[in-house]
Scaffold this active site. Sequence first.
Site, PDB file in Angstrom:
ATOM      1  N   HIS A  16     -12.245 -12.829   4.623  1.00 27.66           N
ATOM      2  CA  HIS A  16     -12.698 -12.210   5.876  1.00 27.66           C
ATOM      3  C   HIS A  16     -13.370 -13.255   6.774  1.00 27.66           C
ATOM      4  CE1 HIS A  16     -13.135  -8.350   3.306  1.00 27.66           C
ATOM      5  NE2 HIS A  16     -12.133  -8.124   4.128  1.00 27.66           N
ATOM      6  N   LYS A  40     -13.420   6.684   1.500  1.00 26.74           N
ATOM      7  CA  LYS A  40     -13.488   5.563   0.563  1.00 26.74           C
ATOM      8  C   LYS A  40     -14.880   5.488  -0.024  1.00 26.74           C
ATOM      9  CE  LYS A  40     -10.407   1.669   1.640  1.00 26.74           C
ATOM     10  NZ  LYS A  40     -10.379   0.316   2.220  1.00 26.74           N
ATOM     11  N   ARG A  89      -2.186 -10.442   4.354  1.00 22.78           N
ATOM     12  CA  ARG A  89      -2.052 -11.335   3.210  1.00 22.78           C
ATOM     13  C   ARG A  89      -0.622 -11.364   2.671  1.00 22.78           C
ATOM     14  NH1 ARG A  89      -6.987  -8.300   0.539  1.00 22.78           N
ATOM     15  NH2 ARG A  89      -5.919  -6.772   1.831  1.00 22.78           N
ATOM     16  N   SER A 127     -11.618  -7.581  -1.521  1.00 22.27           N
ATOM     17  CA  SER A 127     -12.938  -7.080  -1.920  1.00 22.27           C
ATOM     18  C   SER A 127     -12.859  -6.407  -3.286  1.00 22.27           C
ATOM     19  CB  SER A 127     -13.463  -6.084  -0.886  1.00 22.27           C
ATOM     20  OG  SER A 127     -13.639  -6.713   0.356  1.00 22.27           O
TER      21      SER A 127
HETATM   22  P1  ADP Z   1      -9.931  -1.966   5.317  1.00 17.26           P
HETATM   23  O1  ADP Z   1     -10.489  -0.940   4.372  1.00 17.26           O
HETATM   24  O2  ADP Z   1     -10.056  -1.585   6.758  1.00 17.26           O
HETATM   25  O3  ADP Z   1      -8.544  -2.444   4.974  1.00 17.26           O
HETATM   26  P2  ADP Z   1     -10.973  -4.514   4.343  1.00 17.26           P
HETATM   27  O4  ADP Z   1     -12.383  -4.935   4.380  1.00 17.26           O
HETATM   28  O5  ADP Z   1     -10.328  -4.357   3.023  1.00 17.26           O
HETATM   29  O6  ADP Z   1     -10.950  -3.187   5.211  1.00 17.26           O
HETATM   30  O7  ADP Z   1     -10.080  -5.521   5.200  1.00 17.26           O
HETATM   31  C1  ADP Z   1     -10.317  -5.727   6.563  1.00 17.26           C
HETATM   32  C2  ADP Z   1      -9.208  -6.611   7.124  1.00 17.26           C
HETATM   33  O8  ADP Z   1      -9.301  -7.908   6.552  1.00 17.26           O
HETATM   34  C3  ADP Z   1      -7.797  -6.119   6.819  1.00 17.26           C
HETATM   35  O9  ADP Z   1      -6.960  -6.384   7.932  1.00 17.26           O
HETATM   36  C4  ADP Z   1      -7.372  -6.962   5.645  1.00 17.26           C
HETATM   37  O10 ADP Z   1      -5.969  -7.110   5.604  1.00 17.26           O
HETATM   38  C5  ADP Z   1      -8.070  -8.269   5.989  1.00 17.26           C
HETATM   39  N1  ADP Z   1      -8.316  -9.074   4.798  1.00 17.26           N
HETATM   40  C6  ADP Z   1      -8.848  -8.692   3.626  1.00 17.26           C
HETATM   41  N2  ADP Z   1      -8.921  -9.714   2.760  1.00 17.26           N
HETATM   42  C7  ADP Z   1      -8.401 -10.787   3.406  1.00 17.26           C
HETATM   43  C8  ADP Z   1      -8.149 -12.148   3.037  1.00 17.26           C
HETATM   44  N3  ADP Z   1      -8.421 -12.604   1.809  1.00 17.26           N
HETATM   45  N4  ADP Z   1      -7.606 -12.972   3.952  1.00 17.26           N
HETATM   46  C9  ADP Z   1      -7.279 -12.499   5.175  1.00 17.26           C
HETATM   47  N5  ADP Z   1      -7.469 -11.229   5.587  1.00 17.26           N
HETATM   48  C10 ADP Z   1      -8.020 -10.383   4.722  1.00 17.26           C
END
Ligand code: ADP
Length: 161
Positions: A16, A40, A89, A127
């Site tokens: 992130h 969630k 990803r 995460s």
């Molecule tokens: P959500 O529940 O909205 O998907 P996340 O916190 O899981 O929230 O992810 C937020 C954004 O960050 C999403 O677009 C996800 O694809 C992106 N994301 C998550 N992990 C990574 C990573 N390792 N590298 C790049 N983007 C990521």
Amino acid sequence: MKAMFPGSFDPITNGHIDIIERGSVLFEELVVAVMINQQKQSLFPVEERVTMIKEAVKHLGNVTVEASGVLTVDFAREKGASVLIRGIRAVMDYEYELQQATANMMLSHDIESLFLVASPEYSFLSSSTVKTIAMHHGSVDLVVPENVARRLKEKYGENNG
Ligand code: ADP
């Protein structure tokens, strides 16, 4: 131009942070929006997620962090952001992101979704992986900011680092 990076960030990872750093170069201002999703179950309460992100992005002068319980496009409009940034990803992300972006497009034509491809070193990082490792007392030092690793250790303890 102002952009918004919405997500759960439960917790924020280096993947992130990489998207935030790259987004902050592309736009004058970037709002990281911690979205409250009732469907969630989260590990960290929303306020703690906001605090952790604020600590981790304090080196970036044009990035702010806020929580939101309303629809993403409504929050973007409220904040004056015309672009939504999301990270991709793998193909698996694409299908979900396409659905979200299309729904957002139906709700609002003046807000664009912009996708940044994950940096290769973070393309397998999520995460949920971080939570699983921490829960089993593994070290997450290499994949989350230092302040996040500390909070995960406080929650679960660590025995190999
Ligand atoms: P959500 O529940 O909205 O998907 P996340 O916190 O899981 O929230 O992810 C937020 C954004 O960050 C999403 O677009 C996800 O694809 C992106 N994301 C998550 N992990 C990574 C990573 N390792 N590298 C790049 N983007 C990521």
